[in-house]
Enzyme design. Structure first.
Site, PDB file in Angstrom:
ATOM      1  N   HIS A 293      -1.652 -12.486  10.626  1.00 59.50           N
ATOM      2  CA  HIS A 293      -1.424 -10.944  10.424  1.00 59.50           C
ATOM      3  C   HIS A 293      -1.323 -10.283  11.840  1.00 59.50           C
ATOM      4  CE1 HIS A 293      -1.127  -6.848   9.014  1.00 59.50           C
ATOM      5  NE2 HIS A 293      -2.425  -6.618   9.551  1.00 59.50           N
TER       6      HIS A 293
ATOM      7  N   CYS B 224      -3.228  -4.782   3.703  1.00 60.45           N
ATOM      8  CA  CYS B 224      -2.122  -5.588   4.124  1.00 60.45           C
ATOM      9  C   CYS B 224      -2.408  -7.028   3.672  1.00 60.45           C
ATOM     10  CB  CYS B 224      -2.327  -5.804   5.815  1.00 60.45           C
ATOM     11  SG  CYS B 224      -2.157  -4.268   6.679  1.00 60.45           S
TER      12      CYS B 224
ATOM     13  N   GLU C  82       0.571  -1.110  -0.010  1.00 64.64           N
ATOM     14  CA  GLU C  82       0.058   0.113   0.018  1.00 64.64           C
ATOM     15  C   GLU C  82       0.841   1.263   0.057  1.00 64.64           C
ATOM     16  OE1 GLU C  82      -0.162   2.217   3.466  1.00 64.64           O
ATOM     17  OE2 GLU C  82      -1.902   0.956   3.917  1.00 64.64           O
TER      18      GLU C  82
END
Lengths: 361, 134
Positions: free
Chosen positions: A249, A126, A94
């Site tokens: 994550h 992400c 990103e």
């Protein structure tokens, strides 16, 4: 029809027709660290605390392209594949350096993969790295290519004073996907779970993202991570006890710990891959960086579960099995832990300068 | 804007690709197509290892236009393991640890940006080699 039946396995998971695996992996973490106590000192007079010890900060001459190049070189060193045989260079991030102009062509040029390669940048907050990973898996799995390079890399930005500033970190990871016979870890299957959930976003021309505070938890992170993981495990007939390690994550240390617990994983299964406390949230590289640390220490036969999460929102769950090739490959490039230990702490002033938050009037 | 010039130099700048002389085996950087040792044509591309040592260096406090954000920074003459001397910026290094003879390795970094709306120019720099590799 045979192909469709084999590839569309039950419960929506993905499994390529041709067996695919990771033939090379590489990580990179920049050298500078901003301690959480520094952000706390500046914005709460030292009374707020910090969710992490410190986060990795890129130097003034680093960006997603340069970090991707180093991770890709490490992956090539481990794979010992001729770069001209790589048929896709895909970078998920990103924080691409250009709004228009691919990061992937810079990386492809630097590693010598040009000109006969696919190249593109991927965007899914992400989850962009694991999206590229699955596309590379499909390209190799379909037989269109023998090798494809998938990268997750970010130099994340948090608005000064915002909760994100404590954790918005930087790292990159690169994976060369190839035939399972050559792999150091084979891919058993993957599963994606995606909905339209606006928990975190950044509009064009805006430097910093907006996020939904507590909305980022239950309806966003946990819903997607747990659903993707559970569907994948169910379709494989597996449970937490079958895995040597798992990585999720890591927007902060708490979320992945809670997700792991909900799925029945024990702290020792997630310890090696939980790098958020010392690297921060590396966004598209977050779970993937944990995977590189796990591979650095894995034993042949180990099963590893990876579950990414990207705001917007979705999760990719990937089940891997480590092969005996791991032992010969892992020390052909620096281990992830070596990059983490190579650290230089900086204060908030240097951070502001390096990240170009200082506007001169 | 000087796009063609930067574009032409990409290959050597991103990855330290020079040339090798097929006649005498000399490795050339930057590529110059004629061997300075034996004056024969040398077109064969050669990928340098990126490893070398600091031959000499100088630290800059007043930077030329485009490099202001990096001051103070050190420019070194790096003797590559394969022979040639290359001028390049050192990166990820503290000023007080730089020494003549220090083993260094090539990394690809941002050299500068042509303003906020211009080209980002990438190229080789050198950093200290990790102790165990040196």
């Amino acid at each position: 029809m045979r192909m469709l039946e084999e590839s569309h396995t039950e419960r929506g998971n993905f499994k390529p027709i041709r067996e695919v695996g990771i033939v090379g992996y590489g990580a990179y973490v920049p050298r500078y660290r901003l301690p959480g106590t520094e952000v706390d000192r500046v914005w709460t007079d030292g009374r707020g605390g910090s969710p992490i010890k410190e986060k990795a900060v890129p130097g003034p001459d680093e960006d997603t392209a340069t970090m991707s190049i180093e991770a890709a070189r490490n992956a090539l060193a481990r794979a010992r594949v001729n770069p001209t045989e790589i048929r896709a260079v895909w970078v998920g991030s990103e924080s691409h350096p250009y709004a228009v102009k691919p990061t992937s062509t810079i990386v492809a040029e630097a590693i010598g993969a040009v000109p006969n390669t696919l190249a593109a940048d991927w965007e899914f907050a992400c989850k962009a790295g694991t999206e590229a990973f699955q596309a590379a898996m499909a390209l190799v799995g379909s037989g269109m290519a023998d090798y494809a390079l998938a990268i997750g890399a970010d130099t994340a930005q948090g608005r000064p004073g915002d909760a994100l500033e404590y954790t918005a970190g930087a790292a990159s990871t690169a994976f060369i996907l190839g035939p399972a016979e050559e792999a150091l870890a084979t891919i058993e299957a993957s599963c994606s779970y995606v909905t339209d959930t606006p928990d975190f976003f950044r509009r064009p021309y805006q430097h910093y993202p907006q996020h939904g505070h507590r909305f980022t938890g239950e309806p966003a992170y946990f819903k997607h991570i747990l659903a993707a993981a559970r569907q994948l495990l169910e379709s494989l007939g597996a449970d937490a006890g079958d895995y040597a390690a798992a990585v999720f994550h890591q927007p902060n240390p708490k979320f992945p710990e809670q997700a792991a617990r909900a799925l029945g994983f024990k702290p020792e299964q997630t310890r090696i891959g939980l790098l958020c406390p010392v690297v921060g949230n590396a966004y598209a590289s977050s779970a993937l960086l944990g995977l590189t640390a796990i591979l650095d220490e894995a034993q042949p036969g180990d099963r590893v579960l990876l579950v990414s999460y990207g705001s917007g929102a979705g999760s990719d769950a990937i089940s891997l099995r480590v092969t005996d090739k791991i032992d010969e490959c892992r020390d052909r490039a620096p281990r992830t832990r070596a990059y983490i230990e190579r650290r230089k702490p900086i204060d908030y002033g240097i951070y502001v300068r390096y990240r170009q938050k200082l506007h001169m009037h | 804007m000087d796009i063609p010039r930067h574009w032409r130099l990409q290959r050597q700048r991103y990855a330290l690709v020079g040339e090798v002389c097929k006649k005498c085996g000399a490795r050339l950087f930057p590529p110059r197509d004629v061997c300075p040792q034996c004056s024969q044509p040398a077109y064969e591309p050669f990928q340098f290892s990126g490893k070398g040592k600091v031959y000499s260096y100088s630290t800059l406090y007043q930077a030329p236009a485009g490099y202001e954000q990096f001051v103070p920074y050190t420019v070194a003459l790096v003797q590559l393991d394969e022979g040639p001397l290359v001028t390049a910026q050192l990166t990820d290094v503290d000023q007080d640890e730089i020494q003549i003879g220090m083993p260094v390795e090539m990394v690809t970094r941002k050299l500068r940006e042509e303003g906020e709306d211009g080209l980002i120019i990438y190229g080789y720099k050198f950093r200290k080699q990790p102790a165990e590799a040196a």
